[in-house]
Design a protein around this motif. Structure first.
Motif, PDB file in Angstrom:
ATOM      1  N   ILE A   9       0.854  -1.190   0.000  1.00 52.15           N
ATOM      2  CA  ILE A   9       0.000   0.000   0.000  1.00 52.15           C
ATOM      3  C   ILE A   9       0.888   1.238   0.000  1.00 52.15           C
ATOM      4  N   ALA A  10       0.704   2.117  -0.974  1.00 57.20           N
ATOM      5  CA  ALA A  10       1.460   3.369  -1.020  1.00 57.20           C
ATOM      6  C   ALA A  10       0.642   4.480  -0.384  1.00 57.20           C
ATOM      7  N   ALA A  11       1.265   5.237   0.526  1.00 60.17           N
ATOM      8  CA  ALA A  11       0.638   6.403   1.152  1.00 60.17           C
ATOM      9  C   ALA A  11       1.345   7.633   0.592  1.00 60.17           C
ATOM     10  N   VAL A  12       0.672   8.339  -0.307  1.00 60.33           N
ATOM     11  CA  VAL A  12       1.316   9.367  -1.122  1.00 60.33           C
ATOM     12  C   VAL A  12       0.892  10.764  -0.709  1.00 60.33           C
ATOM     13  N   GLN A  13       1.886  11.643  -0.520  1.00 61.60           N
ATOM     14  CA  GLN A  13       1.612  13.060  -0.309  1.00 61.60           C
ATOM     15  C   GLN A  13       2.484  13.866  -1.270  1.00 61.60           C
ATOM     16  N   GLY A  14       2.017  15.048  -1.630  1.00 62.68           N
ATOM     17  CA  GLY A  14       2.820  15.907  -2.480  1.00 62.68           C
ATOM     18  C   GLY A  14       3.111  15.297  -3.829  1.00 62.68           C
ATOM     19  N   ALA A  15       4.344  15.533  -4.311  1.00 60.67           N
ATOM     20  CA  ALA A  15       4.732  15.072  -5.641  1.00 60.67           C
ATOM     21  C   ALA A  15       4.997  13.570  -5.673  1.00 60.67           C
TER      22      ALA A  15
ATOM     23  N   ALA B  44      -1.741  15.733  -3.153  1.00 65.46           N
ATOM     24  CA  ALA B  44      -0.853  14.850  -3.918  1.00 65.46           C
ATOM     25  C   ALA B  44      -1.114  14.997  -5.417  1.00 65.46           C
ATOM     26  N   TYR B  45      -0.066  14.782  -6.189  1.00 66.12           N
ATOM     27  CA  TYR B  45      -0.229  14.796  -7.640  1.00 66.12           C
ATOM     28  C   TYR B  45       0.761  13.837  -8.297  1.00 66.12           C
ATOM     29  N   PHE B  46       0.419  13.427  -9.494  1.00 68.96           N
ATOM     30  CA  PHE B  46       1.186  12.426 -10.226  1.00 68.96           C
ATOM     31  C   PHE B  46       1.538  12.973 -11.610  1.00 68.96           C
ATOM     32  N   ARG B  47       2.725  12.603 -12.115  1.00 67.00           N
ATOM     33  CA  ARG B  47       3.111  13.108 -13.430  1.00 67.00           C
ATOM     34  C   ARG B  47       4.147  12.188 -14.063  1.00 67.00           C
ATOM     35  N   ILE B  48       3.974  11.900 -15.340  1.00 67.68           N
ATOM     36  CA  ILE B  48       4.992  11.192 -16.116  1.00 67.68           C
ATOM     37  C   ILE B  48       6.025  12.239 -16.504  1.00 67.68           C
TER      38      ILE B  48
ATOM     39  N   THR C 207      -0.194  17.174 -15.265  1.00 67.59           N
ATOM     40  CA  THR C 207      -0.289  16.719 -13.881  1.00 67.59           C
ATOM     41  C   THR C 207      -1.655  16.110 -13.598  1.00 67.59           C
ATOM     42  N   LEU C 208      -1.645  14.971 -12.921  1.00 69.17           N
ATOM     43  CA  LEU C 208      -2.874  14.299 -12.505  1.00 69.17           C
ATOM     44  C   LEU C 208      -3.078  14.564 -11.018  1.00 69.17           C
ATOM     45  N   THR C 209      -4.157  15.236 -10.666  1.00 71.39           N
ATOM     46  CA  THR C 209      -4.433  15.520  -9.261  1.00 71.39           C
ATOM     47  C   THR C 209      -4.928  14.267  -8.549  1.00 71.39           C
ATOM     48  N   ALA C 210      -4.885  14.299  -7.240  1.00 68.08           N
ATOM     49  CA  ALA C 210      -5.348  13.158  -6.450  1.00 68.08           C
ATOM     50  C   ALA C 210      -6.832  12.894  -6.689  1.00 68.08           C
ATOM     51  N   SER C 211      -7.627  13.950  -6.759  1.00 73.28           N
ATOM     52  CA  SER C 211      -9.069  13.763  -6.957  1.00 73.28           C
ATOM     53  C   SER C 211      -9.362  13.151  -8.319  1.00 73.28           C
ATOM     54  N   ASP C 212      -8.656  13.602  -9.360  1.00 72.18           N
ATOM     55  CA  ASP C 212      -8.850  13.010 -10.685  1.00 72.18           C
ATOM     56  C   ASP C 212      -8.349  11.571 -10.714  1.00 72.18           C
ATOM     57  N   ALA C 213      -7.242  11.317 -10.021  1.00 71.23           N
ATOM     58  CA  ALA C 213      -6.704   9.958  -9.971  1.00 71.23           C
ATOM     59  C   ALA C 213      -7.703   9.001  -9.331  1.00 71.23           C
ATOM     60  N   LYS C 214      -8.410   9.471  -8.321  1.00 74.39           N
ATOM     61  CA  LYS C 214      -9.444   8.636  -7.699  1.00 74.39           C
ATOM     62  C   LYS C 214     -10.628   8.449  -8.651  1.00 74.39           C
ATOM     63  N   GLN C 215     -10.996   9.506  -9.354  1.00 75.47           N
ATOM     64  CA  GLN C 215     -12.106   9.414 -10.308  1.00 75.47           C
ATOM     65  C   GLN C 215     -11.811   8.393 -11.399  1.00 75.47           C
ATOM     66  N   TYR C 216     -10.550   8.332 -11.832  1.00 73.77           N
ATOM     67  CA  TYR C 216     -10.173   7.407 -12.896  1.00 73.77           C
ATOM     68  C   TYR C 216      -9.889   5.998 -12.382  1.00 73.77           C
ATOM     69  N   GLY C 217      -9.906   5.817 -11.076  1.00 76.33           N
ATOM     70  CA  GLY C 217      -9.711   4.489 -10.511  1.00 76.33           C
ATOM     71  C   GLY C 217      -8.275   4.141 -10.183  1.00 76.33           C
ATOM     72  N   PHE C 218      -7.364   5.106 -10.292  1.00 73.77           N
ATOM     73  CA  PHE C 218      -5.955   4.840 -10.007  1.00 73.77           C
ATOM     74  C   PHE C 218      -5.680   4.857  -8.509  1.00 73.77           C
TER      75      PHE C 218
END
Length: 278
Positions: free
Chosen positions: A106-112, A133-137, A172-183
């Motif tokens: 289980i990953a607990a992610v904050q920030g970048a 939190a946010y995610f980015r390639i 950038t993928l925000t945390a809320s969008d990442a949850k919406q997309y199922g990630f």
């Protein structure tokens, strides 16, 4: 400073990235030791679930820039290209160790969580993120294709067109969008709440039958990469190995009596034949 710390208590292993001064960038120590750490946890059989968190503001800023301090690897000759491919294989295998572990991660992610950090969490079983939190390639933003797992795993975790947007635009993928997309499985208010939620999930998993959890993880991963028919056939054969009547009875009795079950830990892995003798 060490790249990360490892503690295990009551079947829950907690790995913490410990280089907040560089936003937990993955340097040489991480890449040279992490797969061995996961292998050792696998072999010991004491870990039922693993939580990965990070100190500081950011979960992980990706590959440490010092990895390029000696210059960008050249691929001008067949020999250089072969060596380059072998190096990338090693980086990939380091993160694939998470996916192949006997226990959920289980990953607990904050920030970048960008670049190799996104590759890392893509190989985890569950992801909990804080609101900021946010995610980015990140690789596409520095002139290269991502090559350590994001482009291979993300299309199976969220809509393909979203992955293409991230891969092509470097957006950038925000945390809320990442949850919406199922990630992302869950989004929490802040870093502390995120880690608390991850540990809460880990506690629940740690009280399930470890053999059934290990079998479930393998079944899901196998099904992801095979046809439904192949996966069903695999499960029918595998279940004969994972089936443990005593665990089933104990789980049923625990539910009836509202008490915690006392399952056995997974058996240690005998690697005597695999390691050199001193």
């Amino acid at each position: 400073m060490a790249a990360y710390s490892v503690t295990t208590e009551n079947g829950i292993t907690h790995i913490t990235f410990t280089r907040p001064e560089v936003s937990n960038a993955m340097g040489q120590e991480f890449w040279s030791t992490f797969a061995t750490t996961i292998r050792d946890l696998n072999e010991a059989g004491k870990t039922r679930v693993c939580v990965v968190s990070a100190e500081g503001k950011n979960f992980c800023s990706g590959m440490e820039l010092s990895a390029f301090s000696s210059g960008i690897s050249k691929t001008d000759t067949p020999e250089e290209r072969e060596a380059f491919a072998y190096m990338v294989d090693h980086l990939q295998d380091t993160l694939t160790s998470l996916e192949k572990s006997r226990f959920p991660v289980i990953a607990a992610v904050q920030g970048a969580c960008v670049g190799a950090g996104l590759d890392f969490v893509s190989a985890c079983d569950l992801i909990v993120a804080s609101e900021e939190a946010y995610f980015r390639i990140e690789e596409i933003n520095i002139g290269m294709m991502a090559d350590v797992g994001s482009l291979q795993r993300l299309p199976k975790l969220m809509p393909e067109h979203i992955v293409r947007e991230l891969a092509y635009l470097g957006s950038t993928l925000t945390a809320s969008d990442a949850k919406q997309y199922g990630f992302v499985n869950d989004v929490c208010a802040d870093k502390e709440a995120t880690l608390s939620r991850a540990l809460e999930m880990a506690t629940i998993i740690s009280k399930k039958a470890p053999i059934a959890i290990a079998g479930s993880k393998r079944a899901i991963t196998y099904a992801r990469d095979h046809s439904t028919d192949d996966a069903l056939r695999w499960a029918s054969v595998a279940q004969a190995g994972y089936w443990k009547p005593s665990d089933i009875m104990q789980a049923v009795q625990s539910r009836m009596t509202k008490t915690d079950p006392n399952f056995e830990d997974p058996a240690p892995i005998n690697t005597t034949m695999l390691r050199p003798q001193k």
